[in-house]
Motif scaffolding. Sequence first.
Motif, PDB file in Angstrom:
ATOM      1  N   LEU A  49       0.819  -1.213   0.000  1.00 12.55           N
ATOM      2  CA  LEU A  49       0.000   0.000   0.000  1.00 12.55           C
ATOM      3  C   LEU A  49       0.861   1.275   0.000  1.00 12.55           C
ATOM      4  N   PRO A  50       1.890   1.393   0.852  1.00 11.87           N
ATOM      5  CA  PRO A  50       2.740   2.589   0.793  1.00 11.87           C
ATOM      6  C   PRO A  50       3.464   2.733  -0.539  1.00 11.87           C
ATOM      7  N   LEU A  51       3.766   1.603  -1.177  1.00 13.69           N
ATOM      8  CA  LEU A  51       4.436   1.637  -2.474  1.00 13.69           C
ATOM      9  C   LEU A  51       3.570   2.358  -3.507  1.00 13.69           C
ATOM     10  N   VAL A  52       2.260   2.046  -3.495  1.00 11.93           N
ATOM     11  CA  VAL A  52       1.337   2.657  -4.456  1.00 11.93           C
ATOM     12  C   VAL A  52       1.040   4.103  -4.067  1.00 11.93           C
ATOM     13  N   LEU A  53       0.617   4.289  -2.804  1.00 12.65           N
ATOM     14  CA  LEU A  53       0.222   5.626  -2.368  1.00 12.65           C
ATOM     15  C   LEU A  53       1.414   6.569  -2.243  1.00 12.65           C
ATOM     16  N   GLY A  54       2.603   6.021  -2.096  1.00 14.36           N
ATOM     17  CA  GLY A  54       3.805   6.856  -1.999  1.00 14.36           C
ATOM     18  C   GLY A  54       4.405   7.211  -3.342  1.00 14.36           C
ATOM     19  N   GLY A  55       3.781   6.745  -4.432  1.00 12.96           N
ATOM     20  CA  GLY A  55       4.234   7.132  -5.759  1.00 12.96           C
ATOM     21  C   GLY A  55       5.437   6.382  -6.277  1.00 12.96           C
ATOM     22  N   ARG A  56       5.731   5.175  -5.727  1.00 10.74           N
ATOM     23  CA  ARG A  56       6.895   4.419  -6.209  1.00 10.74           C
ATOM     24  C   ARG A  56       6.477   3.133  -6.930  1.00 10.74           C
ATOM     25  N   ALA A  57       5.235   3.123  -7.421  1.00 11.55           N
ATOM     26  CA  ALA A  57       4.729   1.922  -8.084  1.00 11.55           C
ATOM     27  C   ALA A  57       5.485   1.609  -9.368  1.00 11.55           C
ATOM     28  N   GLY A  58       6.157   2.571  -9.968  1.00 11.84           N
ATOM     29  CA  GLY A  58       6.922   2.323 -11.184  1.00 11.84           C
ATOM     30  C   GLY A  58       8.379   2.010 -10.946  1.00 11.84           C
ATOM     31  N   ASP A  59       8.771   1.784  -9.697  1.00 11.05           N
ATOM     32  CA  ASP A  59      10.175   1.557  -9.349  1.00 11.05           C
ATOM     33  C   ASP A  59      10.407   0.065  -9.088  1.00 11.05           C
ATOM     34  N   PRO A  60      11.086  -0.667  -9.993  1.00  8.52           N
ATOM     35  CA  PRO A  60      11.302  -2.113  -9.797  1.00  8.52           C
ATOM     36  C   PRO A  60      12.056  -2.433  -8.502  1.00  8.52           C
TER      37      PRO A  60
ATOM     38  N   ALA B 164     -16.002   1.558  14.902  1.00  8.36           N
ATOM     39  CA  ALA B 164     -14.633   1.569  14.399  1.00  8.36           C
ATOM     40  C   ALA B 164     -14.609   1.468  12.880  1.00  8.36           C
ATOM     41  N   GLY B 165     -15.496   0.648  12.315  1.00 15.96           N
ATOM     42  CA  GLY B 165     -15.558   0.522  10.861  1.00 15.96           C
ATOM     43  C   GLY B 165     -15.951   1.823  10.182  1.00 15.96           C
ATOM     44  N   LEU B 166     -16.971   2.498  10.708  1.00 15.88           N
ATOM     45  CA  LEU B 166     -17.393   3.783  10.134  1.00 15.88           C
ATOM     46  C   LEU B 166     -16.310   4.847  10.314  1.00 15.88           C
ATOM     47  N   ALA B 167     -15.638   4.816  11.463  1.00 18.22           N
ATOM     48  CA  ALA B 167     -14.554   5.773  11.688  1.00 18.22           C
ATOM     49  C   ALA B 167     -13.442   5.594  10.660  1.00 18.22           C
ATOM     50  N   SER B 168     -13.171   4.349  10.265  1.00 15.08           N
ATOM     51  CA  SER B 168     -12.120   4.115   9.275  1.00 15.08           C
ATOM     52  C   SER B 168     -12.472   4.756   7.939  1.00 15.08           C
ATOM     53  N   VAL B 169     -13.762   4.737   7.585  1.00 17.46           N
ATOM     54  CA  VAL B 169     -14.187   5.366   6.331  1.00 17.46           C
ATOM     55  C   VAL B 169     -13.958   6.882   6.399  1.00 17.46           C
ATOM     56  N   VAL B 170     -14.353   7.492   7.520  1.00 19.36           N
ATOM     57  CA  VAL B 170     -14.187   8.934   7.695  1.00 19.36           C
ATOM     58  C   VAL B 170     -12.709   9.314   7.635  1.00 19.36           C
ATOM     59  N   ILE B 171     -11.870   8.522   8.287  1.00 23.43           N
ATOM     60  CA  ILE B 171     -10.432   8.831   8.318  1.00 23.43           C
ATOM     61  C   ILE B 171      -9.829   8.714   6.928  1.00 23.43           C
ATOM     62  N   PHE B 172     -10.283   7.733   6.132  1.00 20.73           N
ATOM     63  CA  PHE B 172      -9.736   7.618   4.775  1.00 20.73           C
ATOM     64  C   PHE B 172     -10.162   8.820   3.925  1.00 20.73           C
ATOM     65  N   ILE B 173     -11.389   9.296   4.113  1.00 22.52           N
ATOM     66  CA  ILE B 173     -11.832  10.493   3.388  1.00 22.52           C
ATOM     67  C   ILE B 173     -10.972  11.699   3.787  1.00 22.52           C
ATOM     68  N   LEU B 174     -10.664  11.812   5.069  1.00 24.20           N
ATOM     69  CA  LEU B 174      -9.796  12.899   5.527  1.00 24.20           C
ATOM     70  C   LEU B 174      -8.393  12.756   4.948  1.00 24.20           C
ATOM     71  N   TYR B 175      -7.942  11.517   4.802  1.00 23.14           N
ATOM     72  CA  TYR B 175      -6.637  11.287   4.158  1.00 23.14           C
ATOM     73  C   TYR B 175      -6.667  11.777   2.720  1.00 23.14           C
ATOM     74  N   LEU B 176      -7.758  11.450   2.001  1.00 25.03           N
ATOM     75  CA  LEU B 176      -7.866  11.902   0.615  1.00 25.03           C
ATOM     76  C   LEU B 176      -7.860  13.427   0.534  1.00 25.03           C
ATOM     77  N   ALA B 177      -8.606  14.066   1.442  1.00 26.39           N
ATOM     78  CA  ALA B 177      -8.745  15.510   1.376  1.00 26.39           C
ATOM     79  C   ALA B 177      -7.475  16.241   1.801  1.00 26.39           C
ATOM     80  N   ASN B 178      -6.715  15.665   2.713  1.00 28.60           N
ATOM     81  CA  ASN B 178      -5.584  16.392   3.304  1.00 28.60           C
ATOM     82  C   ASN B 178      -4.219  15.950   2.804  1.00 28.60           C
ATOM     83  N   GLU B 179      -4.147  14.797   2.132  1.00 30.02           N
ATOM     84  CA  GLU B 179      -2.815  14.318   1.776  1.00 30.02           C
ATOM     85  C   GLU B 179      -2.723  13.760   0.370  1.00 30.02           C
TER      86      GLU B 179
END
Length: 506
Positions: A223-234, A413-428
């Motif tokens: 997941l960090p590989l994709v979201l961190g922008g290194r998906a094209g790095d062998p 906890a499940g609903l909170a995870s959805v909210v936190i991911f939306i905040l991740y999208l909006a802020n990062e």
Amino acid sequence: MAIASVRRAETPASPPTPTAGPKPVPLVIDLDGTLLRTDLLLEGAVSLLRRNLLMVLAMLLWLPRGKAYFKRKVAERAVLDIATMPANAALLAHIEAERAAGREIVLATAADELMALKVMQAFPVFDRVVASDGVRNLKGEAKAAQLASLYPQGFDYAGNSAADLPVWARARSLIVVEAPGGVARAARALGKPVREFPAASRLRALTKGLRLHQWAKNGLVFLPLVLGGRAGDPAAWGLALAAFLALGLVASASYLLNDLLDLPHDRAHWSKRERPLASGRLPLSAGIAATILGLAGGLAVAFAAGPAVLVGVLAYLALTLTYSAWLKRVPMLDALTLGGLFTLRIAVGVAAVGVAWSPWLLTFSMFLFTSLSFAKRQTELRGAAKRGRSGKLSGRGYQSADEPVVLAFGIAAGLASVVIFILYLANEAFRHAALAAPLALWAFPMVLVLFMGRVWLLAGRDELHDDPVAFAVKDRPSLALAGIAGLAFGIAAFGLPQGLVAGWGL
């Protein structure tokens, strides 16, 4: 000192059925791996270590005084529930039929007499016990000589290992019980009548015990590989794959270790008693060996992947062992710990590929997987109530009255995870220039809501598998949602194909 030999006191309630003609020769049954699909010495040693790890020092002092002495000391201190131990049902049915026909049934074992007598009490089919006595070890040639002395008229013998070959050599006929192929062939080569009880595949049992389907959890390291922008790095992919392998080996070994520590509770559980170690389909010796090899291999791969990965894997291992030894019995904290173990996988992925840490992503992971952990506990509580088992959940700190609280915390906890991911999208996420099409990530919150809704709906209907991960990798709607999420991540990392973009005029 003579080898211990004890006869059962005669009771008028269950005399053998008289038969006409000559009295049949005794039927002698081995214990470890034959009557029971386990090894009582190993069971006893694990039981002592489960209660106090410092007992390993005492065991090291007992060993130099001989195997028989070691067995006696373990037998004196171990607390084992023989009634829940996995017995060979097919062999037991054969024994009962032979006893009903008037045969004397003898339990002859290298296990200590103290343990053998407990088995005799748990299985009233035996008329006599012959066992090790703390001085002499009744195994191999010693057992063969003892039985030949006790029964000069002959005897039939049921065993399972190479140590039983000298006994089979003196027996009239042989019963080979779930023996390895080489042992079975050597027994047939003796040229005597042979009856066999074949074993199920131990390789399949080991594979199941390793829980290879759980390696799907380790996909979080990518997941960090994709979201961190290194998906094209062998090179980054190679490091992530090494982290994936290291976590997989250590996790599989940890599952086996947890099963070893949790054997009594698993055997008392309605579904966990079918696990390979609890059911005896995977021998304890094989489970212990696989645990050691898995830990050694996983740590070696982590070391090769770099110091940061090694530290992360060691932290995962330490938290897993703490969970197995203590935290899993602490209500609420157990679910939070499982959420932490999932989040550590993402942290290992970050360390492996060297991208920036994202507090939003780690917090999202904690809430999501804590919710799934609560779903697991809620399913276990409903299962226990359905089977009429009130009070505490075996091996856990939960009570049946806790189900509404577990349900509420899990859904929250499940609903909170959805909210936190939306905040991740909006802020990062949208500020990350390395992502080709970050807008595609907006598909993930919708997928997550549908998945969490399905998990908790099925949990409420008592239709969810004990393990939500095992459920997810077999449930078609969940797999479809996972495919959509994977597609969204792929588009976010690499963008849409140029031909498709041109065709749509984008």
